[in-house]
Design an enzyme around this catalytic site. Structure first.
Site, PDB file in Angstrom:
ATOM      1  CE  LYS A  33      57.223  32.619  29.539  1.00  0.00           C
ATOM      2  NZ  LYS A  33      57.593  31.464  30.370  1.00  0.00           N
ATOM      3  CE1 TYR A  70      44.470  41.988  34.392  1.00  0.00           C
ATOM      4  CE2 TYR A  70      44.934  42.951  36.522  1.00  0.00           C
ATOM      5  CZ  TYR A  70      44.618  41.856  35.767  1.00  0.00           C
ATOM      6  OH  TYR A  70      44.433  40.640  36.365  1.00  0.00           O
ATOM      7  CG  ASP A  87      45.376  36.525  44.978  1.00  0.00           C
ATOM      8  OD1 ASP A  87      45.605  37.710  45.284  1.00  0.00           O
ATOM      9  OD2 ASP A  87      44.215  36.070  44.862  1.00  0.00           O
ATOM     10  CG  ASP A 127      45.478  40.395  39.950  1.00  0.00           C
ATOM     11  OD1 ASP A 127      45.293  40.344  41.186  1.00  0.00           O
ATOM     12  OD2 ASP A 127      44.557  40.269  39.111  1.00  0.00           O
TER      13      ASP A 127
HETATM   14  C1  IPM Z   1      43.444  43.034  43.097  1.00  0.00           C
HETATM   15  C2  IPM Z   1      42.130  42.549  42.613  1.00  0.00           C
HETATM   16  C3  IPM Z   1      41.665  43.410  41.453  1.00  0.00           C
HETATM   17  C4  IPM Z   1      42.680  43.358  40.344  1.00  0.00           C
HETATM   18  C5  IPM Z   1      40.309  42.989  40.930  1.00  0.00           C
HETATM   19  C6  IPM Z   1      39.246  43.025  41.986  1.00  0.00           C
HETATM   20  C7  IPM Z   1      39.935  43.800  39.733  1.00  0.00           C
HETATM   21  O1  IPM Z   1      42.218  41.221  42.234  1.00  0.00           O
HETATM   22  O2  IPM Z   1      43.541  44.182  43.539  1.00  0.00           O
HETATM   23  O3  IPM Z   1      44.401  42.259  43.074  1.00  0.00           O
HETATM   24  O4  IPM Z   1      42.627  42.476  39.504  1.00  0.00           O
HETATM   25  O5  IPM Z   1      43.554  44.180  40.303  1.00  0.00           O
HETATM   26 MG    MG Z   2      44.007  40.289  42.710  1.00  0.00          MG
END
Ligand code: IPM
Ligand code: MG
Length: 343
Positions: free
Chosen positions: A181, A127, A241, A237
């Site tokens: 990785k 990122y 999730d 990220d």
């Molecule tokens: C998170 C979210 C953000 C990210 C998005 C909304 C840009 O998914 O905080 O995990 O990718 O970091």
């Molecule tokens: Mg996220």
């Protein structure tokens, strides 16, 4: 406060009621308009004046931001704040507890509980390429950046966090797992090497390394093994999730974006505009983010009271969740149940 977009405002309202109920100290609250709505109205996701307010604050409570149809010319979302807040304020540690709360049914068969923290490097990794991808109609490239200083500080953060915790549920061992990785990418081999150098300064904490694909499987098959995971931005990220999916859904998952001088706290989920304004959103991620904010402000007793109330409401059945993590009884009644459990 940044109320945010979609379900953000109703979640922040809910969290503020809970904050008000536990705060036995004065809090000055300042609203900052930011996100996709602000972009649409003013052409910028956050004004300089808004950012100055955030810089002055002791901490920021943020709702989710972003709307799918508010986009930059290059196709990426215009209402997001990561570049402004995470990079702009150098909030290098994204702290994401993955905890199976009482009364919540995991999608997994869990014997020893799930209680680990993902420490996601928040300012570099893939990122770092935010807004800087290059290419043309035939090819596009984004560059993954790993610096020694960035690795060192996130590794130290992870080990210090592990030293304050009581170890992994499976065996009580204090453990930091580096997820990378390193078998394929040089940047990742570097991330791992710096991690292992830092690990030598923490002889009482077990250091281990896992490739990200294997880590994803282990989060499903043996989540009780984990205590603290430290990883690159994109991996963090995704894996947060995944972790959220094992503890009842990301609706329940709070996070802190923490640097040396600033911090903000938010749920890890998005702004869910399709259910906005319908009293359907689950406020627990936002409420638990508020508890993390209180810890950060040195008000851990107040943070503990919130966590205790959320646990009690879930355990006692006054808050019930759908399998996707939405609240059966709606935002307001979920908030009321937490308030009632505060006593
Ligand atoms: C998170 C979210 C953000 C990210 C998005 C909304 C840009 O998914 O905080 O995990 O990718 O970091
Ligand atoms: Mg996220």
């Amino acid at each position: 406060m940044i109320r945010g977009d979609g379900i953000g405002p109703e979640l922040v309202d809910s969290a503020l009621t809970v904050l008000d109920a536990v705060a036995d100290f004065p809090i000055e609250l300042v609203d900052v308009q930011a996100g996709a709505g602000a972009y649409r109205a003013e052409g910028s996701a956050m004004s300089d004046a808004g950012l100055a307010v955030i810089r002055e604050a002791d901490a920021t409570l943020k709702g989710p931001v972003g709307l799918p149809d508010v986009r930059q010319a290059d196709g990426t979302e215009a209402g997001l704040l990561g570049g402004i807040l995470r990079n702009g304020l150098d909030l290098y540690a994204n702290v994401r507890p993955i905890t199976l709360l009482p009364g919540v049914r995991s999608a997994l068969r869990v014997d020893d509980g799930i209680d680990y923290v993902i420490v996601r490097e928040n300012t570099e990794g893939l990122y770092a390429s935010r807004g800087k991808g290059v290419g043309n109609d035939h090819a596009m490239t984004d560059t993954l950046l790993v610096t020694r200083a960035g690795c060192e500080r996130i590794a130290h953060f992870a080990f210090k966090l592990a030293s304050r915790r009581s170890g992994a549920p499976a065996d009580g061992v204090r453990r930091v797992t580096c997820v990378d990785k390193a078998n394929v990418l040089r940047s990742m081999y570097f991330f791992r090497s710096v991690f292992l150098e830092v690990a030598e300064q923490y002889p009482d904490i077990e250091a281990e390394c896992l490739y990200v694909d294997a880590a994803a499987q282990a989060q499903v098959l043996a989540p009780e093994h984990f205590d603290v995971i430290v990883t690159e931005n994109l991996f963090g990220d995704i894996l947060s999730d995944l972790g959220g999916g094992t503890v009842g859904g990301i609706a329940l998952c709070p996070s802190g974006n923490i640097g040396e001088s600033h911090a903000y706290f938010e749920p890890i989920h998005g702004s869910a505009p399709t259910i906005a304004g319908q009293d359907r959103a689950n406020p627990l991620g936002q409420i638990l983010a508020t508890a993390m904010m209180l810890d950060h402000l040195g008000e851990q007793a107040a943070g503990d009271r919130i966590r205790g109330a959320v646990r009690a409401a879930l355990r006692g059945g006054s808050v019930r969740l759908n399998p996707d993590g939405t609240a059966v009884s709606g935002t307001r009644s979920t908030t009321d149940a937490v308030l009632a459990a505060l006593g």
